[in-house]
Design a protein around this motif. Sequence first.
Motif, PDB file in Angstrom:
ATOM      1  N   ALA A   1       0.830  -1.207   0.000  1.00  0.00           N
ATOM      2  CA  ALA A   1       0.000   0.000   0.000  1.00  0.00           C
ATOM      3  C   ALA A   1       0.861   1.252   0.000  1.00  0.00           C
ATOM      4  CB  ALA A   1      -0.927  -0.007   1.213  1.00  0.00           C
ATOM      5  N   TRP A   2       1.908   1.274   0.813  1.00  0.00           N
ATOM      6  CA  TRP A   2       2.770   2.453   0.893  1.00  0.00           C
ATOM      7  C   TRP A   2       3.565   2.690  -0.381  1.00  0.00           C
ATOM      8  CZ3 TRP A   2       4.694   1.563   6.571  1.00  0.00           C
ATOM      9  CH2 TRP A   2       3.836   2.244   7.443  1.00  0.00           C
ATOM     10  N   SER A   3       3.817   1.629  -1.149  1.00  0.00           N
ATOM     11  CA  SER A   3       4.618   1.784  -2.363  1.00  0.00           C
ATOM     12  C   SER A   3       3.916   2.619  -3.422  1.00  0.00           C
ATOM     13  CB  SER A   3       4.962   0.406  -2.940  1.00  0.00           C
ATOM     14  OG  SER A   3       3.809  -0.238  -3.484  1.00  0.00           O
ATOM     15  N   THR A   4       2.617   2.881  -3.251  1.00  0.00           N
ATOM     16  CA  THR A   4       1.865   3.663  -4.234  1.00  0.00           C
ATOM     17  C   THR A   4       1.978   5.172  -4.009  1.00  0.00           C
ATOM     18  OG1 THR A   4      -0.161   3.580  -2.901  1.00  0.00           O
ATOM     19  CG2 THR A   4       0.195   1.797  -4.490  1.00  0.00           C
ATOM     20  N   ALA A   5       2.685   5.606  -2.972  1.00  0.00           N
ATOM     21  CA  ALA A   5       2.731   7.041  -2.653  1.00  0.00           C
ATOM     22  C   ALA A   5       3.288   7.866  -3.806  1.00  0.00           C
ATOM     23  CB  ALA A   5       3.569   7.266  -1.396  1.00  0.00           C
TER      24      ALA A   5
ATOM     25  N   ILE B   1       9.963  16.812  -4.129  1.00  0.00           N
ATOM     26  CA  ILE B   1      11.208  17.553  -4.343  1.00  0.00           C
ATOM     27  C   ILE B   1      12.273  16.710  -5.032  1.00  0.00           C
ATOM     28  CG2 ILE B   1      13.111  18.755  -3.182  1.00  0.00           C
ATOM     29  CD1 ILE B   1      11.122  19.588  -1.028  1.00  0.00           C
ATOM     30  N   THR B   2      12.419  15.474  -4.583  1.00  0.00           N
ATOM     31  CA  THR B   2      13.411  14.593  -5.192  1.00  0.00           C
ATOM     32  C   THR B   2      12.695  13.478  -5.941  1.00  0.00           C
ATOM     33  OG1 THR B   2      15.462  13.363  -4.751  1.00  0.00           O
ATOM     34  CG2 THR B   2      13.650  13.075  -3.181  1.00  0.00           C
ATOM     35  N   THR B   3      13.437  12.505  -6.455  1.00  0.00           N
ATOM     36  CA  THR B   3      12.822  11.449  -7.248  1.00  0.00           C
ATOM     37  C   THR B   3      12.214  10.368  -6.366  1.00  0.00           C
ATOM     38  OG1 THR B   3      14.862  10.147  -7.381  1.00  0.00           O
ATOM     39  CG2 THR B   3      14.524  11.841  -9.064  1.00  0.00           C
ATOM     40  N   VAL B   4      11.231   9.659  -6.923  1.00  0.00           N
ATOM     41  CA  VAL B   4      10.607   8.554  -6.211  1.00  0.00           C
ATOM     42  C   VAL B   4      11.660   7.491  -5.880  1.00  0.00           C
ATOM     43  CG1 VAL B   4       8.930   6.672  -6.397  1.00  0.00           C
ATOM     44  CG2 VAL B   4       8.347   8.952  -7.248  1.00  0.00           C
ATOM     45  N   ALA B   5      12.569   7.256  -6.806  1.00  0.00           N
ATOM     46  CA  ALA B   5      13.613   6.258  -6.581  1.00  0.00           C
ATOM     47  C   ALA B   5      14.487   6.632  -5.391  1.00  0.00           C
ATOM     48  CB  ALA B   5      14.458   6.090  -7.833  1.00  0.00           C
ATOM     49  N   HIS B   6      14.906   7.889  -5.313  1.00  0.00           N
ATOM     50  CA  HIS B   6      15.760   8.308  -4.199  1.00  0.00           C
ATOM     51  C   HIS B   6      15.041   8.152  -2.859  1.00  0.00           C
ATOM     52  CE1 HIS B   6      19.507  10.547  -5.672  1.00  0.00           C
ATOM     53  NE2 HIS B   6      19.067   9.825  -6.684  1.00  0.00           N
ATOM     54  N   VAL B   7      13.771   8.545  -2.807  1.00  0.00           N
ATOM     55  CA  VAL B   7      13.016   8.405  -1.555  1.00  0.00           C
ATOM     56  C   VAL B   7      12.932   6.939  -1.162  1.00  0.00           C
ATOM     57  CG1 VAL B   7      10.772   8.738  -0.462  1.00  0.00           C
ATOM     58  CG2 VAL B   7      11.692  10.514  -1.962  1.00  0.00           C
ATOM     59  N   SER B   8      12.637   6.088  -2.124  1.00  0.00           N
ATOM     60  CA  SER B   8      12.490   4.662  -1.832  1.00  0.00           C
ATOM     61  C   SER B   8      13.794   4.039  -1.373  1.00  0.00           C
ATOM     62  CB  SER B   8      11.981   3.924  -3.082  1.00  0.00           C
ATOM     63  OG  SER B   8      10.725   4.407  -3.480  1.00  0.00           O
ATOM     64  N   PHE B   9      14.897   4.423  -2.011  1.00  0.00           N
ATOM     65  CA  PHE B   9      16.173   3.808  -1.679  1.00  0.00           C
ATOM     66  C   PHE B   9      16.699   4.282  -0.327  1.00  0.00           C
ATOM     67  CE2 PHE B   9      16.618   3.970  -6.529  1.00  0.00           C
ATOM     68  CZ  PHE B   9      15.786   2.864  -6.658  1.00  0.00           C
ATOM     69  N   ILE B  10      16.462   5.541  -0.016  1.00  0.00           N
ATOM     70  CA  ILE B  10      16.852   6.036   1.305  1.00  0.00           C
ATOM     71  C   ILE B  10      16.019   5.344   2.382  1.00  0.00           C
ATOM     72  CG2 ILE B  10      16.848   8.076   2.807  1.00  0.00           C
ATOM     73  CD1 ILE B  10      17.554   9.723   0.293  1.00  0.00           C
ATOM     74  N   TYR B  11      14.749   5.121   2.082  1.00  0.00           N
ATOM     75  CA  TYR B  11      13.878   4.422   3.025  1.00  0.00           C
ATOM     76  C   TYR B  11      14.402   3.014   3.338  1.00  0.00           C
ATOM     77  CZ  TYR B  11       9.995   1.452   4.440  1.00  0.00           C
ATOM     78  OH  TYR B  11       9.221   0.527   5.083  1.00  0.00           O
ATOM     79  N   ALA B  12      15.093   2.400   2.402  1.00  0.00           N
ATOM     80  CA  ALA B  12      15.587   1.038   2.601  1.00  0.00           C
ATOM     81  C   ALA B  12      16.626   0.944   3.710  1.00  0.00           C
ATOM     82  CB  ALA B  12      16.158   0.481   1.299  1.00  0.00           C
ATOM     83  N   THR B  13      17.137   2.079   4.189  1.00  0.00           N
ATOM     84  CA  THR B  13      18.077   2.035   5.312  1.00  0.00           C
ATOM     85  C   THR B  13      17.363   1.872   6.650  1.00  0.00           C
ATOM     86  OG1 THR B  13      18.084   4.452   5.587  1.00  0.00           O
ATOM     87  CG2 THR B  13      19.698   3.512   4.053  1.00  0.00           C
ATOM     88  N   VAL B  14      16.026   1.799   6.640  1.00  0.00           N
ATOM     89  CA  VAL B  14      15.263   1.635   7.873  1.00  0.00           C
ATOM     90  C   VAL B  14      15.722   0.438   8.712  1.00  0.00           C
ATOM     91  CG1 VAL B  14      12.973   1.041   8.772  1.00  0.00           C
ATOM     92  CG2 VAL B  14      13.209   2.879   7.143  1.00  0.00           C
ATOM     93  N   PRO B  15      16.043  -0.722   8.128  1.00  0.00           N
ATOM     94  CA  PRO B  15      16.486  -1.835   8.979  1.00  0.00           C
ATOM     95  C   PRO B  15      17.664  -1.484   9.874  1.00  0.00           C
ATOM     96  CG  PRO B  15      16.016  -2.626   6.775  1.00  0.00           C
ATOM     97  CD  PRO B  15      15.918  -1.134   6.712  1.00  0.00           C
ATOM     98  N   LEU B  16      18.632  -0.773   9.336  1.00  0.00           N
ATOM     99  CA  LEU B  16      19.794  -0.400  10.138  1.00  0.00           C
ATOM    100  C   LEU B  16      19.433   0.633  11.198  1.00  0.00           C
ATOM    101  CD1 LEU B  16      22.498  -0.160   7.320  1.00  0.00           C
ATOM    102  CD2 LEU B  16      22.072  -2.045   8.894  1.00  0.00           C
TER     103      LEU B  16
ATOM    104  N   PRO C   1      11.883  -1.474  -4.110  1.00  0.00           N
ATOM    105  CA  PRO C   1      11.818  -1.706  -5.557  1.00  0.00           C
ATOM    106  C   PRO C   1      10.414  -1.544  -6.132  1.00  0.00           C
ATOM    107  CG  PRO C   1      11.988  -3.791  -4.413  1.00  0.00           C
ATOM    108  CD  PRO C   1      12.148  -2.719  -3.360  1.00  0.00           C
ATOM    109  N   LEU C   2       9.370  -1.677  -5.309  1.00  0.00           N
ATOM    110  CA  LEU C   2       8.014  -1.579  -5.835  1.00  0.00           C
ATOM    111  C   LEU C   2       7.659  -0.168  -6.291  1.00  0.00           C
ATOM    112  CD1 LEU C   2       5.828  -3.803  -3.463  1.00  0.00           C
ATOM    113  CD2 LEU C   2       6.390  -4.217  -5.865  1.00  0.00           C
ATOM    114  N   ALA C   3       8.073   0.835  -5.520  1.00  0.00           N
ATOM    115  CA  ALA C   3       7.696   2.218  -5.850  1.00  0.00           C
ATOM    116  C   ALA C   3       8.166   2.635  -7.249  1.00  0.00           C
ATOM    117  CB  ALA C   3       8.234   3.165  -4.786  1.00  0.00           C
ATOM    118  N   PRO C   4       9.438   2.403  -7.624  1.00  0.00           N
ATOM    119  CA  PRO C   4       9.846   2.749  -8.993  1.00  0.00           C
ATOM    120  C   PRO C   4       9.134   1.915 -10.051  1.00  0.00           C
ATOM    121  CG  PRO C   4      11.762   2.515  -7.567  1.00  0.00           C
ATOM    122  CD  PRO C   4      10.583   1.977  -6.813  1.00  0.00           C
ATOM    123  N   ILE C   5       8.722   0.687  -9.700  1.00  0.00           N
ATOM    124  CA  ILE C   5       8.020  -0.154 -10.672  1.00  0.00           C
ATOM    125  C   ILE C   5       6.667   0.444 -11.022  1.00  0.00           C
ATOM    126  CG2 ILE C   5       6.860  -2.387 -10.959  1.00  0.00           C
ATOM    127  CD1 ILE C   5       9.200  -3.672  -9.502  1.00  0.00           C
TER     128      ILE C   5
END
Length: 302
Positions: free
Chosen positions: A19-23, A92-107, A244-248
């Motif tokens: 659901a969140w990947s559709t933002a 402001i920035t690209t969907v890809a950048h937001v998604s990839f930065i979000y992937a650091t959440v586990p750490l 990876p879903l958001a850019p798809i």
Amino acid sequence: MPDANHRLGLALVSASALAWSTAGLFTRFIEVDTGTMLVWRGVFGALGILAIAFALQGRAALHDFARMGAPGWIFAIVSALGMLCYINALRITTVAHVSFIYATVPLVAAALAWLAIGERPGRSALVASFVSLLGVGVIVGLGVEGNLFGDLLAFAMTLSLAVMMVISRRYRGIPTLPAASLSAILSGMIALPFADNLVVSLPDLGLLAAFGLVNSAIGLALFTLGARLLPAIETALIGAVETPLAPIWIWLFFAEIPSGATLIGGALVFVAVVGHILRQNSNSEGEGTVYADEGGNGPGSS
């Protein structure tokens, strides 16, 4: 019931990631200004979450607002600020950048959970989180189209989500759906002074309603329920599927073909997440359950 709760947590958090990947998709389709978008998203999101709360609890859901306490209010405020950072970052920035930065959440979540509540991540979870971070590095390291301020907002959103995970684990008594509804209302109230014109066309209003209901109500409700059943780092790893879903979605609807770096990095994230889940399912004494139980916050302790 630990195994049943764990499987339910996996399903709920996975659905929330979808659901969140559709933002990013909604922010592309909706043409109103960011302030107006945030106000209407907050309104429809709050109404949707309240509807879910009443469906699950009936009139008793109203009483949950009175027992939120300080942890519940902190959860709601952090969530609201995260929403504001998230939507602005997507604009402001690209969907890809937001998604990839979000992937650091586990750490980030693992570090916060260890510092705040002494929840030690298992070795397989740590390996998976570092692999997912490697995937982010492959994508972001080869991309120059982002915006620094937007990327900083994306990291602020990431930090807020990590804090929400830890709060959900530490304070299990928080009535999560009322807190989520309140966070949607707060985000809309904060954005109200920055809205240019709240009168929008019917097509835009329909998209705003779908945005609030799908991305905020359904996504946040599923996450707040599922996060209580899983260790913080495992919740974050499954949520990384959103990366990876958001850019798809953008590729499917706007014909923006992902670069080779996006495909390679996204594959690494998927491998990390799926590998970790398979390991958990194949081992009844998986590392995620062990370290969670040691901290008194395992899936079966609620």
